[in-house]
Scaffold this motif. Structure first.
Motif, short mmCIF file in Angstrom:
data_model
loop_
_atom_site.label_atom_id
_atom_site.label_comp_id
_atom_site.label_asym_id
_atom_site.label_seq_id
_atom_site.Cartn_x
_atom_site.Cartn_y
_atom_site.Cartn_z
N ARG A 2 0.84 -1.20 0.00
CA ARG A 2 0.00 0.00 0.00
C ARG A 2 0.88 1.26 0.00
O ARG A 2 2.03 1.23 0.45
N SER A 3 0.30 2.34 -0.47
CA SER A 3 1.05 3.59 -0.51
C SER A 3 1.43 4.07 0.89
O SER A 3 2.49 4.67 1.08
N ILE A 121 1.44 3.61 -7.02
CA ILE A 121 0.50 2.88 -6.17
C ILE A 121 -0.62 3.80 -5.69
O ILE A 121 -1.80 3.44 -5.72
N GLU A 125 -4.67 3.62 -6.12
CA GLU A 125 -5.57 3.61 -4.95
C GLU A 125 -6.55 4.78 -4.98
O GLU A 125 -7.69 4.64 -4.51
#
Length: 129
Positions: A2-3, A121, A125
């Motif tokens: 995830r970022s 990313i 998202e």
């Protein structure tokens, strides 16, 4: 990944290296600056510790901020490229730094990678962000 994970890694680079400068400035000077350029005074320790405090502040802001894709890109590029030039100049052109300063170079590479990968990313998202 995830970022937010990359954001925490990015923050950690600043927090770890900044804390080292803040708490052990004399060691940082002795390890990263060639002996002929070391001054090892209270003033030089203050300057290095202040640099470290700014890095810790930056790391804290990175940790707690809400990053958008643009934020990742800005930190990746602006947080690394000018410092690459700094490292190259003071290692190769005007040799003041020792090989220990390659830790800073490695940190800058990691900042660039976190920024670019974080941008991709984060964009996936939050496509509108």
């Amino acid at each position: 990944m995830r970022s937010t994970t990359l954001q925490r890694i990015l923050a950690s680079i600043f927090l770890v290296l900044g804390t080292w400068c803040m708490l052990l400035p004399r060691m940082v000077e002795q390890l990263t600056i060639r002996p002929e350029h070391q001054v090892l005074t209270a003033a030089s320790s203050v300057f290095i510790a202040c640099f470290g405090a700014q890095a810790v502040l930056c790391g804290a802001v990175i940790w707690f901020a809400k990053f958008t894709p643009k934020t990742f890109l800005a930190f990746g590029l602006l947080g690394s490229i000018p410092f690459f030039a700094f490292n190259v100049y003071f290692y190769f052109v005007q040799p003041i730094f020792t090989k220990w300063m390659l830790l800073d170079f490695a940190g800058n590479v990691a900042i660039l990678v976190c920024g670019l990968v974080g941008y991709r990313i984060s964009h996936r998202e939050h496509p509108l962000g």
